[in-house]
Structures are given as C-alpha cells and as structure tokens.
Design a protein around this motif. Structure first.
Motif: not given
Length: 128
Positions: A82, A84, A90, A93
């Motif tokens: 995950e 950032v 975003p 992922r």
C-alpha cells in the motif's frame, strides 16, 4: 529449489538471516523460461515496490508465507503493498498470493508446500 527472501534483496532483505528466508520453488521466486513458468513471481512484486520507492513513494509492504497445517514449506506467499505517492496521492497497491508451485514434466503442476511422498505429507515440522 530456492531460499526466497521475504524482504527481497533489492529492498535490503538479508540472505543470511533465517527469519527472512523460506523454502520455495524457482518459478515462485523469479522468472524462468519455458515449462514451469509462473506469470506472477515474487520478484515481479518486489520490483514493483522498488520502483515505487524510487519514484518517491512511501510503501507499507508485507510478505507472509502461508502454510498448510504442520508443514514447514509454504504453499504460497501473501504479498501486499500500500503506497502513498508524493502529494499524498494513491501509490503502488497490490494484494496477491504467489503459489509455491512448479511444473514437473512427468506429473504436471505441483504445489511444493503440499507434495506427498508415499502417501505422507513432506516436509512436516517436529521430531518423532
């Protein structure tokens, strides 16, 4: 057979710390040509994390071996990231299971974590 890094070498994972290693097949670990090739390998996802970090992302990354009962060889590796990206956007992922499988010419695909020998599951933990 390979010693798979749970935290890949390209991400700083140790190749000598036994807590960072698990028994795996070459097709689960990295790209191989020809029969026995898996499309999704551990190194594919490790490379994605490395690329994300190189782009400036902060990535929460985990790899967990998945076992079947008392066996000491994983049936799969649960890999999750995950990320950032800069600007709080975003990032990378994924949430995947990479099977610990190989293709034998005699008997086709087998999962190394649940292979049987003479009707017995091998290898298993503990001593008799």
């Amino acid at each position: 057979m390979n010693n798979c890094h749970l935290l890949g070498k390209q991400l700083g994972g140790s190749g000598t710390d036994l807590a960072n290693l698990a028994t795996c097949t070459r097709p689960a670990n990295t790209h191989v040509d020809g029969p026995g090739r898996l499309q999704d390998t551990m190194v594919k996802y490790e490379d994605r994390v490395e690329a994300a970090v190189s782009r400036g992302e902060v990535v929460r990354y985990t790899v967990e071996p998945v076992y079947a009962g008392p066996r000491t060889v994983p049936v799969a590796f649960h890999m999750k990231a995950e990320g950032v990206a800069p600007g709080n956007l975003p990032g990378e992922r994924f949430d995947v299971l990479v099977p610990n499988s190989l293709n034998t010419q005699k008997s086709g695909w087998k999962n190394f974590g649940i292979v049987n020998y003479k009707g017995l599951p091998v290898p298993i933990g503990g001593m008799s």
